[in-house]
Write a protein that holds these residues in place. Structure first.
Motif, PDB file in Angstrom:
ATOM      1  N   ASP A 195       8.421   1.854   6.406  1.00 25.12           N
ATOM      2  CA  ASP A 195       7.243   1.418   5.666  1.00 25.12           C
ATOM      3  C   ASP A 195       7.116  -0.097   5.724  1.00 25.12           C
ATOM      4  O   ASP A 195       8.110  -0.822   5.636  1.00 25.12           O
ATOM      5  CB  ASP A 195       7.331   1.865   4.200  1.00 25.12           C
ATOM      6  N   GLU A 196       5.884  -0.588   5.859  1.00 23.81           N
ATOM      7  CA  GLU A 196       5.638  -2.009   6.038  1.00 23.81           C
ATOM      8  C   GLU A 196       5.568  -2.748   4.700  1.00 23.81           C
ATOM      9  O   GLU A 196       5.094  -2.209   3.700  1.00 23.81           O
ATOM     10  CB  GLU A 196       4.332  -2.222   6.807  1.00 23.81           C
ATOM     11  N   LYS A 218       8.156  -2.783  -3.602  1.00 19.67           N
ATOM     12  CA  LYS A 218       6.948  -2.385  -4.328  1.00 19.67           C
ATOM     13  C   LYS A 218       7.259  -2.184  -5.808  1.00 19.67           C
ATOM     14  O   LYS A 218       6.499  -2.636  -6.697  1.00 19.67           O
ATOM     15  CB  LYS A 218       6.385  -1.095  -3.720  1.00 19.67           C
ATOM     16  N   ALA A 224      10.681  -0.999   1.559  1.00 17.99           N
ATOM     17  CA  ALA A 224       9.344  -1.281   1.035  1.00 17.99           C
ATOM     18  C   ALA A 224       9.148  -0.682  -0.348  1.00 17.99           C
ATOM     19  O   ALA A 224       8.483  -1.277  -1.206  1.00 17.99           O
ATOM     20  CB  ALA A 224       8.279  -0.761   2.002  1.00 17.99           C
ATOM     21  N   GLN A 225       9.722   0.484  -0.597  1.00 17.02           N
ATOM     22  CA  GLN A 225       9.599   1.104  -1.922  1.00 17.02           C
ATOM     23  C   GLN A 225      10.335   0.288  -2.976  1.00 17.02           C
ATOM     24  O   GLN A 225       9.854   0.140  -4.112  1.00 17.02           O
ATOM     25  CB  GLN A 225      10.140   2.531  -1.875  1.00 17.02           C
ATOM     26  N   THR A 249       3.532  -5.350   3.307  1.00 14.87           N
ATOM     27  CA  THR A 249       2.267  -6.039   3.542  1.00 14.87           C
ATOM     28  C   THR A 249       1.490  -6.141   2.235  1.00 14.87           C
ATOM     29  O   THR A 249       1.812  -5.483   1.242  1.00 14.87           O
ATOM     30  CB  THR A 249       1.410  -5.277   4.565  1.00 14.87           C
ATOM     31  N   ALA A 286      -1.435  -4.954   1.752  1.00 18.41           N
ATOM     32  CA  ALA A 286      -2.068  -3.657   1.495  1.00 18.41           C
ATOM     33  C   ALA A 286      -1.137  -2.717   0.735  1.00 18.41           C
ATOM     34  O   ALA A 286      -1.580  -1.959  -0.132  1.00 18.41           O
ATOM     35  CB  ALA A 286      -2.507  -3.021   2.818  1.00 18.41           C
ATOM     36  N   TYR A 287       0.155  -2.763   1.050  1.00 18.56           N
ATOM     37  CA  TYR A 287       1.100  -1.848   0.405  1.00 18.56           C
ATOM     38  C   TYR A 287       1.627  -2.397  -0.918  1.00 18.56           C
ATOM     39  O   TYR A 287       1.717  -1.671  -1.915  1.00 18.56           O
ATOM     40  CB  TYR A 287       2.276  -1.554   1.336  1.00 18.56           C
ATOM     41  N   LEU A 288       1.962  -3.677  -0.940  1.00 20.56           N
ATOM     42  CA  LEU A 288       2.600  -4.255  -2.126  1.00 20.56           C
ATOM     43  C   LEU A 288       1.599  -4.758  -3.155  1.00 20.56           C
ATOM     44  O   LEU A 288       1.938  -4.915  -4.320  1.00 20.56           O
ATOM     45  CB  LEU A 288       3.519  -5.414  -1.716  1.00 20.56           C
TER      46      LEU A 288
END
Length: 281
Positions: free
Chosen positions: A208-209, A161, A157-158, A211, A213-215
């Motif tokens: 880590d997801e 991102k 996920a990082q 989604t 919200a995160y990306l």
């Protein structure tokens, strides 16, 4: 009834849990798409999300069963069905720029769906950036093979991102292997959802997801169940183990081809199956 709740498929969770009681905040229907069975689940509020233990959004489960093989007459309609489901998750629009996250470990066959799918994608971002009018009919598609934390040292996920912050795609498509609860659906079912991916969640290894919200970017998640929790078969000797089909190698490769073609059709909307065959050899 689900044991330990070990399934990434919203259709399996809904089928099992809705037998015992109604599920407020969850709607489901069975239909067909291009001749294939389709189970559509929509989670509309927090109560429904808690009931199925999945985020709010749309989940489509396509069951082409034994029709993954590209040589069969069913390959083209199955790939087109995957394409249509991707577009249903994006409101019917094909984004002008897409980042595909090919998740998983290429050295472990049941977890290699993402890396194998990557081999069937038509990557065009660098060509679009060149400004050559020859590529005007293509959309921008970038690809990241994330690997896994144990081999890269970086959360998937990082990585995604960071790339989203750099290249600003309109959509992320995350491809990952899933866990299921029904042996008959292993490598015979494709789930496409509008909420993203939680890598490792089906096998108790939460990461880590990926989604919105995160990306900060809408995410479509695509996956195929490749393993089943052996606890579902019972017995003390089955604890903390997962089972996969004997012919997992050929099944995962077939599923990866199908998903790759489906993504190409959804992103590069003017292409045909024949065009894709020619372009990826």
């Amino acid at each position: 009834m689900l044991i330990n709740g070990r399934t990434d498929l919203a259709s399996e969770a809904h089928r099992d849990l809705s037998r015992a009681k109604p599920l407020p905040g969850v709607s489901a229907k069975e239909e067909t798409l291009n001749g294939f069975p389709l189970y559509a689940v929509e989670i509309t509020n927090e109560e429904g999300a808690r009931a199925l233990n999945k985020p709010e959004g749309k989940y489509f489960t396509l069951e082409p069963k034994r029709f993954f093989e590209r040589g069969s007459d069913s390959f083209a309609p199955a790939a087109e069905a995957v394409s249509r489901l991707i577009l249903q998750c994006t409101g019917g629009q094909s984004p002008s720029s897409v980042l595909v996250a090919a998740l998983g470990n290429p050295d472990i066959t049941p977890d290699a769906l993402g890396p194998l799918t990557a081999s069937h994608l038509i990557v065009t971002r660098h060509l679009k950036n060149s400004g050559d009018p020859v590529f005007s009919s293509f959309r921008s598609l970038a690809l990241c093979r994330t690997g896994v934390l144990g081999t890269s040292g970086i959360e998937s996920a990082q990585q995604i991102k960071t790339l989203c912050d750099l290249i600003h795609p309109q959509l992320v498509i995350a491809v990952d292997a899933l866990a299921g609860s029904d042996p008959s659906r292993l490598c015979r079912t494709i789930q496409v959802n509008s909420v993203g991916v939680a890598p490792g969640s089906g096998v108790g290894n939460d990461r880590d997801e990926l989604t919105l919200a995160y990306l900060g970017v809408p995410v479509v998640g695509i996956g195929v169940p490749t393993v089943i929790d052996s606890d579902l078969f019972g017995g003390e000797n089955c604890k903390r183990m997962f089972v996969t089909p004997r012919n997992i190698d050929s099944l995962v490769r077939s599923a990866a081809r199908l998903i790759g073609y489906g993504i190409n059709l959804a992103v590069h909307k003017d292409l045909t199956i024949g065009d894709i065959d020619m372009l990826i050899g």
